[in-house]
Design a protein around this motif. Sequence first.
Motif, mmCIF file in Angstrom:
data_model
loop_
_atom_site.group_PDB
_atom_site.id
_atom_site.type_symbol
_atom_site.label_atom_id
_atom_site.label_comp_id
_atom_site.label_asym_id
_atom_site.label_seq_id
_atom_site.Cartn_x
_atom_site.Cartn_y
_atom_site.Cartn_z
ATOM 1 N N ILE A 1 -32.349 -55.905 38.491
ATOM 2 C CA ILE A 1 -32.509 -55.784 39.942
ATOM 3 C C ILE A 1 -31.654 -54.630 40.430
ATOM 4 N N VAL B 1 -30.369 -53.133 44.119
ATOM 5 C CA VAL B 1 -30.316 -53.335 45.571
ATOM 6 C C VAL B 1 -29.637 -52.143 46.218
ATOM 7 N N GLN C 1 -40.273 -50.812 47.694
ATOM 8 C CA GLN C 1 -39.659 -52.052 47.246
ATOM 9 C C GLN C 1 -40.657 -52.734 46.322
ATOM 10 N N GLN D 1 -36.591 -54.591 39.560
ATOM 11 C CA GLN D 1 -36.998 -54.935 40.919
ATOM 12 C C GLN D 1 -36.087 -54.206 41.906
ATOM 13 N N TYR D 2 -36.673 -53.424 42.800
ATOM 14 C CA TYR D 2 -35.927 -52.677 43.804
ATOM 15 C C TYR D 2 -36.026 -53.404 45.143
ATOM 16 N N ARG D 3 -34.874 -53.508 45.833
ATOM 17 C CA ARG D 3 -34.857 -54.291 47.073
ATOM 18 C C ARG D 3 -33.889 -53.691 48.086
ATOM 19 N N VAL E 1 -29.500 -61.908 50.844
ATOM 20 C CA VAL E 1 -30.665 -62.086 49.977
ATOM 21 C C VAL E 1 -30.217 -62.630 48.623
#
Length: 234
Positions: free
Chosen positions: A191, A193, A209, A216-218, A230
């Motif tokens: 991940i 962020v 996103q 996973q990009y957030r 989050v």
Amino acid sequence: MAIYAIGDLHLSGPVPTKPMEVFGPQWLNHRQKIAEAWRATVSESDTIILCGDISWSMTLEDAIEKDFCFLAALPGKKVVLKGNHDYWWSSAAKMKAAMPEGFHFLHNSCYISGNTGICGTRGWNLPSLPNFQEHDALIYNREVQRLERSLIEAEKAGCQYKIAALHYPPLFHADEVTGFTELCRTHHVDICVYGHVHGDAAHFLNLFQGVRDGTQYRLVASDYIDFTPVKLLD
């Protein structure tokens, strides 16, 4: 022992010296919104990543008095990285000595939470941006190297999962390749962020996103996520 993230708190004391509602009504009483959502979400055994732009203070002492004592009273262990407006940021040794208990600073380092390595750095403007100049390239390359050192440290510790945290976005569009996205790919980051881009701008820019190359990009800028941390991992 869950892991959460939030960025761009933009605190300036209990009686704000820099009221944020000039940037939109969503910022009205945002310090109270942060506290309420945080307490409803994060427990004492959890870890929360603060993705930069935490306090408007100009000195470490002022930031502690106005904002970090407030954050220290909220649940969880806090992992902190620098944003472009964190002018109070000092050396790792000074921050560690002066801060209340429970704060951990990412500065050429990583933080281990259970079987997860939390890695990170501030980041910088990306080469794809207009007016990216030679001095930007120097800072950008340095920040890429800092993230690489952080990820290598997590791998040496044998972490099963890796989280990369930045203040600046590591990419804007799904097909954009940067030094940060390449590190996420080659080091198998689970991940990534980031903050810096606020709610309206994120929609306008159509900021990427989602999952790319297994990461996973957030975006976790506080006004984009309604000031609610989050959850990244349980």
